[in-house]
Design a protein around this motif. Structure first.
Motif: not given
Lengths: 419, 372
Positions: B276-277, B280-281, B283-285
């Motif tokens: 999951k991390l 999301e990381a 997606r964010g970057v």
């Protein structure tokens, strides 16, 4: 409580007035503020906070009844934006303002707030929270420090640990067990503790790197007045949950009570790559292995910036639950491990044996030795993974042997029991 | 800066998802594996009608964006296509459409854009610089020589955008694939529905009307195209990661061992938390990188390279971990996991491996020290 909107100066006017006052009164920052633990650092924080108070800029979002300005959060943000070039009492931001002040405002009685909030705003008192215990690890509610009612007082006994800079502080919020006949979370209370009270002993902890960032405390029959209780008796977990939320706000940079830049907030926009600086200074900037590590350092910092955005927007818009903050904690812990490892690898032989007085190399070695600290403090990475899997992904919770059991009957670590 | 999706973007995402689920579910994608082009032309026309090829094209030229930030909108398409490992020339169609919209003459626009926007025309895009201008003597014609070793949809395209070096510098040309001297050799790839070909240019003669933009000035345009392509790949991989994590969570909830669901075992929960991390990381970057490319900030390349290195590495790692969590079924042809693994592996290496992106990040960091 706060001035009617029509009489209030606008955010822009406030920002302009703040900027002029800051320029005339506060020292300019000559270099990046660092987490130094100089002996006089706490006197300096008190002095800087007093300057804000005297200038009429302390407690921008704190109600006027308790010495603040009673303004909305946009005013605080505007002040902070103006304040970036100046030295402010950065080290009071968390925990004193973001965590303690916020929790006092949430749960304190009118009298408690009158007694303590103005002192914080004046820089007279510095606060710390006493949560972790030597026996407890990440399970904060497994609290064995006890407060027993004796006539018109509470009597505190037990021990706390990992409190930041407690030796420099004046007051603490202390979690203690007040009822042993109910399950874990239902028999706790939070107390306001004067650290000069008889029976309180504070000892600094020497870390692997020689620093004394944390302390442990011992309580031997410390007598507290009845009005030291914050919130309701046996409802201390409610207070603690709110306190931990304020801690996340403080670390994440969204607290409405903190002035000045946030030294703890991740996702910095700094462009300098520390691994590139190191590789160049060691003359290995052309080495292909070193370059992979330099590239990884930059990647790690930029991904962190993206994750901060992703989590904060996700939580705000509801596509992620608030517990998704654990993603950020898990990432930064891992990134911090890699940062020290990259530096230690780049430094090579010269990073493990050095000339006397080479402080920079020694600090780098110390950072490597203590590299797991960020994966432990504030909730271990294992706890973060539990939070993510259970509260973000909705997977089954871990079996808890203390659920719905009177705390008296719960097994403790072999040397921990105090009753 | 804020990348909360707008209402229009949310609505478009729902439309794109239901279109793909209805018209190209995994069973359909599998049935297209044996087709030479890897997809159904009618399906791509429908996709184009919804907007899959129009977000990087200006409104005057017949395109338009939902949010005013076309690349952000296009990331939604890429992510949704990744969720269902869709075929289709997402990258070449959009990269060429964007390039033509930005730099083409009116005649070039009128010749190419309507076909790309309607999905009737599939353009090819050569990401490398392996072709040389061997004759540009009289200003009226050029002779191109060399090869483009890896061109997506190269065998399906009617026209390709190719960058050539020459005495004047880098120049981009729009070359019809049936021009005399062009040889197309289809390749076989790790992805079962994305098609690639090698193109050889054996002294291909083109005239001035084939030049896109200015002669010798194509460096920044090519750089921008490469960054757009990498961001789209990252976004497609995050879509695949997100879908794989979803069905892995379902599977581990349904499957029991020793009387309890697999998803209740702490070691497996911790793997899933890490996954999951990574998601999301990633997606964010990727979102930050897309913003920087759109705004053409001086950090754009760094953010794209960071995204490509991180998403490349963690996209494949997430899917491989999902295979591990599925056990034996995860390495069968029957299970869909390998379709995802194929797509994220393709995207991991296309346009540079993670190690190559890290090397470039190091170069940029060190350059930054020189100038600061």
């Amino acid at each position: 409580m706060s001035p009617p909107e029509e009489q209030r100066e606008s955010v822009e006017q406030f920002a302009r007035r703040s900027g002029e006052w800051l320029a005339a009164n506060m020292p300019r920052l000559t270099s990046e503020p660092v987490h130094e633990r100089r002996d006089d650092i706490w006197d300096r924080q008190r002095e800087l906070q007093r300057m804000l108070w005297d200038g009429g800029f302390a407690g921008i979002c704190v109600p006027r009844d308790y010495g603040g300005l009673g303004l909305p959060v946009e005013y605080q943000r505007a002040f902070t934006a103006e304040s970036l070039p100046y030295e402010l009492p950065f080290y009071l931001g968390t925990p004193t303002f973001s965590i303690i002040l916020a929790t006092l405002l949430d749960f304190g009685t009118h009298e408690q707030k009158l007694a303590h909030v103005p002192g914080i705003l004046r820089g007279d008192t510095i606060w710390v929270q006493f949560l972790s215990e030597p026996s407890g690890g990440s399970d904060l509610a497994a609290c064995l420090t006890r407060a027993d009612r004796r006539e018109d007082t509470w009597v505190l006994n037990g021990a706390k640990i990992w409190s930041s800079a407690a030796e420099a502080c004046d007051f603490a919020l202390c979690l203690a067990r007040t009822n042993w006949d109910v399950p874990k979370h239902r028999g706790l209370s939070v107390f306001i503790l004067d650290l000069r009270a008889p029976g309180v002993t504070i000892e600094p902890i020497t870390q692997v790197n020689g620093n004394h960032t944390f302390c442990q405390e011992f309580f031997d029959d410390v007598v507290l007045p009845l009005d030291a209780l914050l919130g309701e008796v046996d409802q201390g977990w409610t207070v603690t949950t709110a306190l931990l939320t304020h801690e996340r706000e403080g670390v994440g940079g969204s607290s409405p009570y903190v002035s000045g830049r946030n030294l703890l907030a991740p996702g910095s926009t700094v462009r300098t790559n520390p691994a590139a600086v190191l590789a160049r200074s060691l003359g290995i900037a052309d080495d292909p292995v070193a370059r992979q590590l330099v590239g990884e350092q930059r990647m790690s910092d930029l991904v962190q910036r993206g994750l901060v955005e992703r989590v904060s927007v996700g939580v705000r818009t509801g596509s992620l639950p608030p517990s998704a903050a654990a993603l950020l904690k898990l990432y930064t812990a891992g990134a911090s491990v890699r940062r020290t490892e990259i530096a230690a690898t780049l430094a090579g032989e010269g990073g493990v044996v050095w000339s006397p007085g080479d402080v920079e190399t020694q600090e780098r070695a110390d950072k490597y030795l203590i590299r797991q600290a960020d994966s432990i403090s504030g909730g271990t990475s294992e706890i973060q993974r539990n939070i993510i899997s259970e509260r973000v992904l909705g997977l089954p919770r871990e079996l808890a042997a203390d659920r719905d059991v009177p705390y008296r009957e719960v097994r403790q670590s072999s040397r921990a029991r105090t009753d | 800066m804020d990348f909360a999706p707008t209402d229009d973007q949310e609505l478009f995402r729902a439309t794109a998802r239901s279109f793909l689920e209805r018209e190209a579910p995994l069973a359909t994608v599998r049935s297209w594996i044996d087709r030479p082009d890897g997809f159904d032309a009618g399906w791509w026309r429908q996709a184009a009608e919804i907007g899959f090829t129009s977000f990087l094209v200006s409104e005057e030229a017949g395109g338009g964006s939902l949010s005013g930030r076309g690349l952000d909108d296009l990331l939604i398409v890429a992510e949704e296509m990744g969720r269902l490992v869709s075929p289709g020339p997402l990258v070449p169609a959009n990269v060429v459409a964007g390039a033509v919209s930005t730099s083409a003459t009116r005649q070039q626009r009128e010749r190419l854009l309507p076909g790309i926007l309607s999905g009737d025309h599939v353009p090819g895009w050569c990401s490398g610089v392996e072709v040389e201008v061997v004759v540009d003597g009289d200003d009226h014609h050029f002779v191109l020589r060399g090869g483009a070793s890896l061109v997506e949809a190269g065998a399906q395209a009617q026209e390709v955008l190719v960058t050539a070096t020459g005495s004047a510098g880098l120049t981009q040309f729009l070359v019809p694939v049936d021009a005399p001297g062009v040889t197309v050799t289809p390749l076989v790839g790790i992805d079962l529905v994305r098609r690639f070909a090698r193109l050889d240019f054996g002294d291909v003669r083109v005239d001035r009307s084939s030049v896109l933009g200015q002669v010798g000035r194509a460096g920044p345009a090519l750089q921008h195209q490469r960054l757009v392509a990498l961001v789209l790949q990252c976004s497609e991989t995050t879509g695949a990661m997100s879908r794989v994590l979803e069905f892995t969570l379902d599977y581990l909830g349904d499957r029991y061992a020793a009387g309890r669901p697999l998803s209740s075992y702490q070691v497996l929960k911790h793997y899933l938390a890490d996954m999951k991390l990574w998601l999301e990381a990633s997606r964010g970057v990727t979102a930050l990188a897309a913003r920087a490319v759109h705004d053409q900030t001086d950090e754009a390349e760094e953010l794209v390279r960071a995204a490509a290195a991180y998403v490349g590495e963690h996209g494949t790692e997430l899917v491989q971990k999902a295979v591990q969590l599925h056990g034996g079924i995860g390495i069968t042809w029957e299970h869909d996991l390998h379709l995802y693994l194929r797509r994220v592996s393709l995207n991991r290496n296309l346009g540079g491996t993670p190690a190559e992106h890290l090397e470039r990040l190091a170069e940029l960091s060190l350059q930054q020290l020189e100038t600061s």
